[in-house]
Structure formats: structure tokens, C-alpha cells
Design a protein around this motif. Structure first.
Motif, PDB file in Angstrom:
ATOM      1  N   VAL A  44      -9.646   1.340 -36.651  1.00 10.95           N
ATOM      2  CA  VAL A  44     -10.343   2.263 -37.567  1.00 10.95           C
ATOM      3  C   VAL A  44      -9.662   3.634 -37.552  1.00 10.95           C
ATOM      4  O   VAL A  44      -9.661   4.346 -38.555  1.00 10.95           O
ATOM      5  CB  VAL A  44     -11.844   2.384 -37.179  1.00 10.95           C
ATOM      6  CG1 VAL A  44     -12.567   3.357 -38.106  1.00 10.95           C
ATOM      7  CG2 VAL A  44     -12.521   1.013 -37.217  1.00 10.95           C
TER       8      VAL A  44
ATOM      9  N   THR B 199     -19.070  -2.990 -40.962  1.00  9.15           N
ATOM     10  CA  THR B 199     -20.121  -2.047 -41.327  1.00  9.15           C
ATOM     11  C   THR B 199     -20.488  -1.234 -40.093  1.00  9.15           C
ATOM     12  O   THR B 199     -20.098  -1.559 -38.961  1.00  9.15           O
ATOM     13  CB  THR B 199     -21.375  -2.781 -41.811  1.00  9.15           C
ATOM     14  OG1 THR B 199     -21.825  -3.627 -40.741  1.00  9.15           O
ATOM     15  CG2 THR B 199     -21.092  -3.616 -43.046  1.00  9.15           C
TER      16      THR B 199
ATOM     17  N   GLU C  43      -9.361   1.877 -43.706  1.00 11.16           N
ATOM     18  CA  GLU C  43      -9.932   1.057 -44.784  1.00 11.16           C
ATOM     19  C   GLU C  43      -9.706  -0.440 -44.626  1.00 11.16           C
ATOM     20  O   GLU C  43     -10.494  -1.247 -45.124  1.00 11.16           O
ATOM     21  CB  GLU C  43      -9.396   1.526 -46.147  1.00 11.16           C
ATOM     22  CG  GLU C  43     -10.168   2.731 -46.672  1.00 11.16           C
ATOM     23  CD  GLU C  43      -9.478   3.428 -47.836  1.00 11.16           C
ATOM     24  OE1 GLU C  43      -8.534   2.844 -48.416  1.00 11.16           O
ATOM     25  OE2 GLU C  43      -9.897   4.553 -48.155  1.00 11.16           O
ATOM     26  N   LYS C  44      -8.643  -0.816 -43.930  1.00  8.87           N
ATOM     27  CA  LYS C  44      -8.397  -2.260 -43.731  1.00  8.87           C
ATOM     28  C   LYS C  44      -9.454  -2.881 -42.825  1.00  8.87           C
ATOM     29  O   LYS C  44      -9.675  -4.088 -42.845  1.00  8.87           O
ATOM     30  CB  LYS C  44      -7.006  -2.501 -43.134  1.00  8.87           C
ATOM     31  CG  LYS C  44      -5.877  -2.297 -44.126  1.00  8.87           C
ATOM     32  CD  LYS C  44      -4.631  -3.051 -43.653  1.00  8.87           C
ATOM     33  CE  LYS C  44      -3.388  -2.593 -44.383  1.00  8.87           C
ATOM     34  NZ  LYS C  44      -2.935  -1.248 -43.926  1.00  8.87           N
ATOM     35  N   ASN C  45     -10.082  -2.055 -42.013  1.00 10.54           N
ATOM     36  CA  ASN C  45     -11.160  -2.558 -41.170  1.00 10.54           C
ATOM     37  C   ASN C  45     -12.455  -2.503 -41.977  1.00 10.54           C
ATOM     38  O   ASN C  45     -12.909  -1.432 -42.371  1.00 10.54           O
ATOM     39  CB  ASN C  45     -11.279  -1.718 -39.903  1.00 10.54           C
ATOM     40  CG  ASN C  45     -12.355  -2.260 -38.977  1.00 10.54           C
ATOM     41  OD1 ASN C  45     -13.503  -2.427 -39.381  1.00 10.54           O
ATOM     42  ND2 ASN C  45     -11.994  -2.550 -37.741  1.00 10.54           N
ATOM     43  N   LYS C  46     -13.042  -3.678 -42.239  1.00 11.67           N
ATOM     44  CA  LYS C  46     -14.184  -3.752 -43.155  1.00 11.67           C
ATOM     45  C   LYS C  46     -15.532  -3.737 -42.430  1.00 11.67           C
ATOM     46  O   LYS C  46     -16.572  -3.923 -43.053  1.00 11.67           O
ATOM     47  CB  LYS C  46     -14.109  -5.034 -43.997  1.00 11.67           C
ATOM     48  CG  LYS C  46     -12.802  -5.228 -44.747  1.00 11.67           C
ATOM     49  CD  LYS C  46     -12.699  -4.255 -45.914  1.00 11.67           C
ATOM     50  CE  LYS C  46     -11.405  -4.492 -46.705  1.00 11.67           C
ATOM     51  NZ  LYS C  46     -10.966  -3.287 -47.415  1.00 11.67           N
TER      52      LYS C  46
ATOM     53  N   ARG D 118      -6.635  10.330 -43.920  1.00  6.91           N
ATOM     54  CA  ARG D 118      -7.867   9.758 -44.464  1.00  6.91           C
ATOM     55  C   ARG D 118      -7.585   8.420 -45.104  1.00  6.91           C
ATOM     56  O   ARG D 118      -6.570   8.226 -45.757  1.00  6.91           O
ATOM     57  CB  ARG D 118      -8.528  10.706 -45.475  1.00  6.91           C
ATOM     58  CG  ARG D 118      -9.533  11.677 -44.833  1.00  6.91           C
ATOM     59  CD  ARG D 118     -10.540  12.201 -45.848  1.00  6.91           C
ATOM     60  NE  ARG D 118     -11.413  11.153 -46.338  1.00  6.91           N
ATOM     61  CZ  ARG D 118     -12.583  10.823 -45.788  1.00  6.91           C
ATOM     62  NH1 ARG D 118     -13.047  11.503 -44.771  1.00  6.91           N
ATOM     63  NH2 ARG D 118     -13.294   9.847 -46.274  1.00  6.91           N
ATOM     64  N   GLY D 119      -8.476   7.473 -44.885  1.00  7.95           N
ATOM     65  CA  GLY D 119      -8.266   6.152 -45.461  1.00  7.95           C
ATOM     66  C   GLY D 119      -7.542   5.206 -44.522  1.00  7.95           C
ATOM     67  O   GLY D 119      -7.431   4.019 -44.803  1.00  7.95           O
TER      68      GLY D 119
ATOM     69  N   ASP E 122     -12.499   8.779 -41.117  1.00  4.34           N
ATOM     70  CA  ASP E 122     -13.252   7.675 -41.726  1.00  4.34           C
ATOM     71  C   ASP E 122     -14.748   8.011 -41.712  1.00  4.34           C
ATOM     72  O   ASP E 122     -15.250   8.555 -40.732  1.00  4.34           O
ATOM     73  CB  ASP E 122     -12.982   6.397 -40.907  1.00  4.34           C
ATOM     74  CG  ASP E 122     -13.531   5.155 -41.577  1.00  4.34           C
ATOM     75  OD1 ASP E 122     -12.725   4.418 -42.191  1.00  4.34           O
ATOM     76  OD2 ASP E 122     -14.767   4.926 -41.517  1.00  4.34           O
ATOM     77  N   ASP E 123     -15.436   7.672 -42.797  1.00  6.50           N
ATOM     78  CA  ASP E 123     -16.847   8.059 -42.930  1.00  6.50           C
ATOM     79  C   ASP E 123     -17.802   7.356 -41.967  1.00  6.50           C
ATOM     80  O   ASP E 123     -18.947   7.758 -41.833  1.00  6.50           O
ATOM     81  CB  ASP E 123     -17.332   7.780 -44.363  1.00  6.50           C
ATOM     82  CG  ASP E 123     -16.664   8.717 -45.353  1.00  6.50           C
ATOM     83  OD1 ASP E 123     -16.245   9.815 -44.937  1.00  6.50           O
ATOM     84  OD2 ASP E 123     -16.567   8.342 -46.541  1.00  6.50           O
ATOM     85  N   ARG E 124     -17.352   6.300 -41.310  1.00  2.30           N
ATOM     86  CA  ARG E 124     -18.252   5.602 -40.383  1.00  2.30           C
ATOM     87  C   ARG E 124     -18.318   6.289 -39.025  1.00  2.30           C
ATOM     88  O   ARG E 124     -19.219   6.030 -38.232  1.00  2.30           O
ATOM     89  CB  ARG E 124     -17.778   4.153 -40.188  1.00  2.30           C
ATOM     90  CG  ARG E 124     -17.922   3.303 -41.436  1.00  2.30           C
ATOM     91  CD  ARG E 124     -17.150   1.999 -41.318  1.00  2.30           C
ATOM     92  NE  ARG E 124     -15.702   2.235 -41.385  1.00  2.30           N
ATOM     93  CZ  ARG E 124     -14.789   1.273 -41.415  1.00  2.30           C
ATOM     94  NH1 ARG E 124     -15.157   0.002 -41.361  1.00  2.30           N
ATOM     95  NH2 ARG E 124     -13.507   1.569 -41.483  1.00  2.30           N
TER      96      ARG E 124
END
Ligand code: ATP
Ligand code: MG
Length: 333
Positions: free
Chosen positions: A196, A235, A230-233, A226-227, A148-150
């Protein structure tokens, strides 16, 4: 009472500040090149000195897990079938004779290492021989980071905070290694609702076949992984706030163990880690060897100091003060 969440404008501002800090923490290309240069230089030196042993030099740790900054040391694993080299002092002698400085040979440690400073490439380096487990746990960290990109910005910023507050030195400071901090970040991300990241050790169906026919110990099929988050929004700003909230005020240090292997916390009692263990205030299971507690480098005093730092960080992040949170710790005069 403990602040439960940031308002929208607060978390947006914090996310923006974090992205700016993340840009500044990116490793410099020339220093990255020097790390690879060092690998080639060492490989040549070893194979010239001891021909016929097919000695290979690999990077691991932050040079291989995408969480490197300019002041990271270089972690090197020398792989060879020549067992004599495992008693590392041969290596120390050779390097001292070939321009390396501050050469220290630590032969008594569980994994013997040689420490050097390369004055030409301006790099500090730790090396071991045949500790291939470290190559695998490095690959695991890298896989988690890539899901995940975060994760990369979050982990780079938490590592930066641990360096500035001088709480990332397991050997001398009695605090925690970067590796332990990274495992704590991953455990935190697994415990989000929704998570995440998954627990990679539990996903046999997403393991790629390896060249040598051996089974990987964790899922590494990134195309499928990957992905996942995504369900975790949340920031980036919210995640940092929640990270400090979790370790400052939520996690039950007295009774629970963090387990990346399982993706959840388990009780100290269940693991028999509640009694008679040295330094078991903070329990973080090493995912490849679940009898090992990565938190055992912090004694009771160090643990109290760490907990105070986590609460300080939470208070400042709750007020949106990222710079002050990461202010350099100065020892009182
Ligand atoms: P930094 O940028 O601060 O150097 P790092 O990611 O290189 O961070 P280190 O703490 O230097 O982290 O550890 C380097 C590597 O050594 C880790 O990636 C891991 O492979 C291995 N390692 C460190 N501590 C342990 C441990 N207690 N048990 C098993 N492996 C460890
Ligand atoms: Mg390192």
C-alpha cells in the motif's frame, strides 16, 4: 486454526463500522484552534522574555502528522540558535511564572523536555529545544499518511484502540509510544502484496529539493507518490483484519526486525540485535537512526501483554466486533 480472511459481507460491514468510528474520531475544530493558539502564545512569551534570540515554536507529532485526536497531547519543538536554552529548565521557570500548571522539567532524558498543562487552553504539552529530527520524522509520517486514503482512518482507529486498551504509554506504562505504533502500521502496509506504501527512504528520485539546499532523507514528492497503493484493492475492513492477523499470528517476533527504512523485515542476527540487548523482544528500527529500537520500551512482561492484546483484538475483529475490540480496558479491582 486462525481465520484467513473475512467474507465479503463481513468486510463490508466492518468497513462501514470503521468509517462511522473514524467520523467520531475527527478532531474538534475549536481544540485544533487552541493548539495553534498555544504556539503563538508560547512564541510571544519566549521572545518577550529573551529578545534578540529569534525563538521559533513548531508543532510536531500528531499535531503535524494528520493523526490527531482531541485527547492527543501537543508536541512542541522550540528552535533557536541560543544554545543555553537547550538545558530547558529556564523554560520551565518562565512558564511556571506565567500561568502554566503541572510544570515538569525532565533534564536527564536524551532529549530534555518540559511538560506543562495550560489551564486556559486546556491542553497538555511536551516541549523540547532544537530536536529537529522529530520535525523530520513527523513530516515522514505525514507523507506516508497522504499517499493513500485508507491510511488515515486505519491509523486513527488503531491509535484509538491502543488508547482504550492502555497500551500507548512508553514512559510510564512500559508499552509503546504512539510513534512506535504508527511505525508498525506503516511497516505492515509496506509488507502487503501488493504494497500500500513504498519505503520512502529508498526513493531518492522522488525527493523534492529543500530550501536550505540540504537533501531530504526520504521521498516527499506527493504528486508522484499518491496513487502508489492503488494496485492493492483491500478495503479498510480487510486491512484492519490483516493488521491484527499480522501482529497476532504472522510476524516472527523472535527472529525478525521491522524496518520502515527498507520496507521489509530483516533478521535480528543480521543487525546484531539478537544478543545482549535490553528489551529486544519487539524490534522496530527507527528509520532515521537504524541503531535505535523503538520497541525497547516494552520489557518481556509488557511484550507478552501486548501480544495478548493483539490476539484478543484479532479474535474480536474476526467476528466483526469493532466496538468490543475497542472497549475501555479496566484494571481488575
Ligand atoms: P499522540 O496523538 O498519541 O500524542 P503522536 O503522533 O503525537 O501521538 P507521540 O508518541 O506523542 O506520537 O510522539 C510525538 C512525536 O515525537 C513523534 O511524531 C516523533 O516525531 C517523536 N518521537 C516519539 N518517540 C520517538 C522516538 N522513540 N524516536 C524518535 N522520535 C520519537
Ligand atoms: Mg503526541
Amino acid at each position: 486454526t486462525v481465520k484467513a480472511k473475512l467474507t465479503d459481507p463481513e468486510q463490508e460491514k466492518l468497513t462501514k463500522d470503521m468509517n462511522e468510528l473514524y467520523d467520531r474520531l475527527q478532531p474538534t475544530a475549536s481544540i485544533e484552534q487552541n493548539r495553534h493558539q498555544l504556539v503563538r502564545k508560547l512564541e510571544k512569551l519566549f521572545n518577550d522574555a529573551w529578545p534578540g534570540h529569534d525563538i521559533r515554536v513548531h508543532l510536531f507529532g500528531s499535531s503535524g502528522n494528520l493523526l490527531c485526536s482531541d485527547d492527543s497531547d501537543v508536541d512542541i519543538c522550540i528552535v533557536t540558535r541560543w544554545k543555553e536554552l537547550e538545558s530547558v529548565c529556564k523554560i520551565a521557570d518562565l512558564l511556571a511564572k506565567n500561568g502554566m500548571e503541572k510544570v515538569v522539567c525532565v533534564n536527564s532524558a536524551k532529549v530534555p523536555i518540559v511538560k506543562i498543562w495550560d489551564p486556559e487552553l486546556q491542553l497538555a504539552c511536551d516541549m523540547n529545544v532544537n530536536n529537529t529530527l522529530a520535525l523530520e520524522n513527523t513530516r515522514m509520517i505525514r507523507t506516508y499518511v497522504e499517499i493513500d486514503d485508507r491510511i488515515r482512518p486505519l491509523a486513527m482507529i488503531v491509535k484509538h484502540w491502543t488508547r482504550r486498551r492502555i497500551i500507548n504509554d512508553a514512559a510510564f506504562g512500559g508499552t509503546l509510544s504512539s510513534y512506535t505504533w504508527i511505525c508498525m502500521i506503516i511497516a505492515f502496509l509496506q509488507l502487503r502484496q501488493p504494497p500500500v506504501v513504498p519505503a520512502l527512504h529508498q526513493r531518492q528520485h522522488q525527493m523534492l529539493p529543500k530550501k536550505d539546499g540540504e537533501m531530504a532523507a526520504f521521498a516527499d514528492d506527493l504528486d508522484q507518490l499518491r496513487g502508489f497503493g492503488e494496485k492493492n484493492k483491500s478495503t479498510l475492513g480487510e486491512l484492519l483484519f490483516q493488521f491484527f492477523r499480522f501482529y497476532a499470528h504472522e510476524f516472527d517476533y523472535a527472529n525478525n526486525v521491522l524496518s520502515i527504512r527498507l520496507g521489509k523485515t530483516i533478521s535480528k542476527r543480521e543487525k546484531n540485535w539478537h544478543l545482549g540487548m535490553l528489551n529486544n523482544r519487539l524490534c522496530v528500527e527507527e528509520p532515521f537512526n537504524n541503531e535505535r529500537n523503538l520497541g525497547n520500551t516494552a520489557d518481556d512482561t509488557a511484550f507478552r501483554g501486548l501480544h495478548l492484546e493483539l490476539r484478543r483484538a484479532f479474535d474480536l475483529i474476526a467476528q466483526g466486533k469493532l466496538d468490543e475490540c475497542c472497549e475501555q480496558f479496566e484494571y481488575p479491582k
